[in-house]
Design an enzyme around this catalytic site. Structure first.
Site, mmCIF file in Angstrom:
data_model
loop_
_atom_site.group_PDB
_atom_site.id
_atom_site.type_symbol
_atom_site.label_atom_id
_atom_site.label_comp_id
_atom_site.label_asym_id
_atom_site.label_seq_id
_atom_site.Cartn_x
_atom_site.Cartn_y
_atom_site.Cartn_z
ATOM 1 N N ARG A 77 0.843 -1.203 0.000
ATOM 2 C CA ARG A 77 0.000 0.000 0.000
ATOM 3 C C ARG A 77 0.872 1.244 0.000
ATOM 4 O O ARG A 77 1.772 1.384 0.821
ATOM 5 C CB ARG A 77 -0.910 0.000 1.229
ATOM 6 C CG ARG A 77 -1.639 1.318 1.491
ATOM 7 C CD ARG A 77 -2.443 1.232 2.785
ATOM 8 N NE ARG A 77 -3.101 2.486 3.134
ATOM 9 C CZ ARG A 77 -2.753 3.284 4.135
ATOM 10 N NH1 ARG A 77 -1.696 2.963 4.904
ATOM 11 N NH2 ARG A 77 -3.404 4.386 4.388
ATOM 12 N N ARG B 245 -9.285 20.918 7.096
ATOM 13 C CA ARG B 245 -8.125 21.245 7.931
ATOM 14 C C ARG B 245 -8.250 22.662 8.485
ATOM 15 O O ARG B 245 -8.913 23.526 7.902
ATOM 16 C CB ARG B 245 -6.824 21.106 7.135
ATOM 17 C CG ARG B 245 -6.464 19.653 6.867
ATOM 18 C CD ARG B 245 -5.033 19.483 6.418
ATOM 19 N NE ARG B 245 -4.692 18.067 6.309
ATOM 20 C CZ ARG B 245 -4.211 17.330 7.299
ATOM 21 N NH1 ARG B 245 -3.997 17.887 8.482
ATOM 22 N NH2 ARG B 245 -3.935 16.056 7.134
ATOM 23 N N LYS C 206 -13.157 2.809 1.272
ATOM 24 C CA LYS C 206 -12.844 2.968 2.695
ATOM 25 C C LYS C 206 -14.038 3.628 3.385
ATOM 26 O O LYS C 206 -14.420 4.749 3.045
ATOM 27 C CB LYS C 206 -11.589 3.830 2.861
ATOM 28 C CG LYS C 206 -10.315 3.177 2.320
ATOM 29 C CD LYS C 206 -9.136 4.114 2.364
ATOM 30 C CE LYS C 206 -8.729 4.495 3.765
ATOM 31 N NZ LYS C 206 -7.538 5.380 3.781
ATOM 32 N N THR D 269 -6.064 -0.321 10.549
ATOM 33 C CA THR D 269 -5.765 0.736 11.517
ATOM 34 C C THR D 269 -5.456 0.196 12.918
ATOM 35 O O THR D 269 -6.284 -0.468 13.541
ATOM 36 C CB THR D 269 -6.886 1.782 11.627
ATOM 37 O OG1 THR D 269 -7.296 2.185 10.319
ATOM 38 C CG2 THR D 269 -6.388 2.997 12.401
#
Length: 620
Positions: A168, A209, A362, A420
């Site tokens: 990945r 952000r 995802k 994760t």
């Protein structure tokens, strides 16, 4: 559907496979291409036997059981052996690992019908060997994130030999130059290790952000802003406030933020380091109360739990990254923050025309969870991305979301990845925590096709150790599984009428259980038949024979599938030759031994475009 039982006597090629195993000839097992002659395999085997005998005589101590340094074939020796193999069928590439055939395996393990799950768990033998029938070959795939700690060829080669199946590349970091170098290194290492390794691009995805501290000069040291619990902060979406952040003002780069959040809703900054609650809404900002104290730097990520964020699925940067994936002929894309089926369509459009690149969605927020079934109709698979998901939804619900996603993927036969913080402490420590080991094993038990490592292999101190631990976890988890139970549950959950291809896959896997098969060989150039077999979770490995290298690599994401790549296209090989390629591969891996039963699946040749419709049993 055609079904017949075929018995065959032991053949010379089986004897040769046993010879290779017993004499542990590493320059053939790990590096060399094994050829097969369509008409007279014994000629090839005779030449191989003579060649091996000569090599053994010239290598003192070989075949005696004493440990030897791994020999390396010179180019001249490779040409010598290849020339002696002759033409005909082409080449079978070795891509697996060697098992010791001297160990007797119980072929009945994992095939019995389990009436009581608790009784099955109570009778597990915790002292059993990993290489019992169920654990002989790890079924789940391992995905490794490649970064500074692992992007060199020697480390990549070690990772592949330890168990890496998919590499990945995280496009949240790095330049195209660095990613190009990594892609080339992965391919070089795969060639050196003799593995079929898939390449996956993980998109940055839509994100929100914060801005920069007031007075900050780019390039100078950043000074954190201290936010105090109980204080009010103006969270502004006005671009004019981008570089004016202080203790009472925080800017975000999402213009519609005031429209999508609700009064009482939460705002999480920097993976939840700072948590705020919305008190009031205005045209270009909201007023929020700090629920805890935290120090934040510039440009930190922002999450809006339960808000339906309307950012585009593909940013301009993502579109360029996807063009890079097409240019570099990568095998799959892990598409971040997929919220609805249209997001997958956007990814496919950005990829453009060309060979199929798998798109794995995802799922990282509540909206994605809510639309899971619709997303599954267009996505090639799902990743349970527990990082952002654990911020977007309550952390105690992540476990439920994981089970929900894995179960739905299993029912539809779509690959599912669990990711994760699986072995997070191994980023710094040589050993994982017990909880992390249990997490990996439980993901395998729940039905995940693959488990993923992130920082452990990208920046960690022990990348190879982490892969070895994850591989052992997968093997041990298999010893606690009842494959027959999973098969029966899947079959009951899918009432008739079913498509013919589904019925054939059910028939093949059921046959594998009934005859205690050591493996399934399927002719599957597109990969569809192999994925259908994987869906029904057989207890034994699936050897998928194909001449399409990209499809062979993409099958790494499906549980229990091991690709057998032939150089010759299918129209130049008859069915028996391709089937024999799969069987020979299983022998060389040590998975298929004398007396074993093998289930063979392929089309009858009349209408191959409709997929496999013939199931038979072959005795080794």
């Amino acid at each position: 559907i055609f079904f017949r039982l075929k018995s065959t006597m032991a053949t010379p090629d089986y004897d040769m496979a046993v010879y290779l195993q017993q004499h542990k000839v590493p320059y053939l097992i790990d590096e060399m291409i094994i050829g097969m002659e369509r008409q007279r395999p014994s000629d090839v085997l005779s030449y191989m036997s003579k060649w091996i005998t000569d090599k053994q005589k010239s290598s003192p101590g070989a075949g005696t059981g004493s440990p030897l340094e791994k020999p390396t074939l010179s180019e001249a020796e490779k040409r010598e052996l290849s020339a002696g193999l002759g033409g005909g069928m082409g080449m079978l590439r070795r891509t697996g690992t060697v098992m010791d055939p001297s160990k007797v395996r119980d072929r009945t393990k994992g095939v019995q019908t389990v009436i009581s799950e608790i009784k099955h768990a109570a009778e597990i033998d915790i002292s059993s060997e990993e290489d019992s029938m169920v654990g002989a070959k790890r079924m789940n795939g391992i995905i490794c994130t490649i970064g500074p700690a692992s992007d060199n060829v020697p480390t990549l080669t070690a990772l592949m030999k330890a168990g890496l199946n998919i590499a990945r590349l995280n496009f949240s970091h790095g330049s195209y130059e660095s990613h190009t170098k990594t892609v080339n290194n992965v391919r070089e290492a795969a060639k050196a290790a003799g593995r079929l390794i898939a390449l996956a691009l993980d998109t940055k995805g839509p994100e929100i952000r914060t801005g920069a501290r007031a007075g900050y000069v780019p390039g100078s040291p950043a000074v954190d802003i201290e936010y105090k619990a109980g204080e009010m902060v103006k969270v502004s979406s006005n671009p004019d406030d981008k570089n004016k952040c202080d203790e009472h003002l925080m800017s975000v780069d999402y213009r519609n933020m005031p429209k999508v959040v609700e009064i009482g809703g939460k705002i999480f900054v920097d993976d939840g380091l700072l948590q705020m609650e919305v008190v009031s809404k205005h045209d270009d900002h909201v007023m929020a109360k700090c629920l805890n104290s935290a120090a934040l730097g510039n440009n930190k990520g922002v999450n809006l739990p339960n808000a339906k964020v309307d950012l585009p699925a593909i940013s301009e940067r993502d579109a360029n990254d996807l063009k890079f994936a097409r240019k570099m002929d990568m095998d799959m894309v892990f598409a971040s923050f997929i919220r609805k089926p249209g997001d997958i369509d956007s990814v496919n459009s950005a990829l453009g025309a060309g060979d199929k690149i798998m798109v794995i969605a995802k799922i990282e927020n509540q909206e994605g969870c809510d639309n899971l079934l619709d997303i599954l109709t267009v996505a090639d698979g799902i990743m349970v991305a527990r990082g952002d998901l654990g911020i977007e939804i309550p952390p105690e619900k992540v476990f439920i979301a994981q089970k929900h996603m894995i179960a739905n993927c299993n029912l539809l036969g779509k690959p599912v990845i669990c990711a994760t913080q699986m072995l997070e402490t191994m980023t710094k420590n040589p050993r994982p925590t017990r909880a992390e080991v249990s997490d990996v094993c439980n993901a395998v038990l729940e039905g995940a096709d693959c488990t993923m490592l992130s920082g452990e292999t990208a920046k960690g101190k022990y990348p190879v150790n982490a892969v070895e631990v994850m591989s052992r976890c997968g093997l041990q988890a298999q010893c606690a599984m009842s494959g027959r139970r999973m098969f029966e549950q899947l079959r009951l959950a899918l009432p008739p009428p079913l498509p013919p291809q589904e019925v054939v896959a059910q028939c093949a896997v059921n046959t594998a259980f009934e005859v205690c098969a050591a493996g399934i060989v399927v002719l599957s150039n597109s990969g569809k038949s192999a994925r259908l077999l994987s869906k029904y979770r057989p207890h034994c490995p699936i050897f998928a024979v194909t001449h399409v290298a990209k499809n062979a690599r993409q099958l790494n994401v499906s549980r229990g599938v091991y690709s057998v790549l032939t150089d010759e296209p299918k129209d130049k090989l008859d069915y028996d030759a391709r089937i024999q390629a799969g069987i020979n591969y299983g022998k060389l891996c040590g998975d298929l031994l004398k007396g074993d039963q093998v289930v063979v699946v392929h089309s009858d040749g009349n209408r191959p475009e409709l997929g496999a419709n013939l199931v038979r049993v072959v005795s080794i």
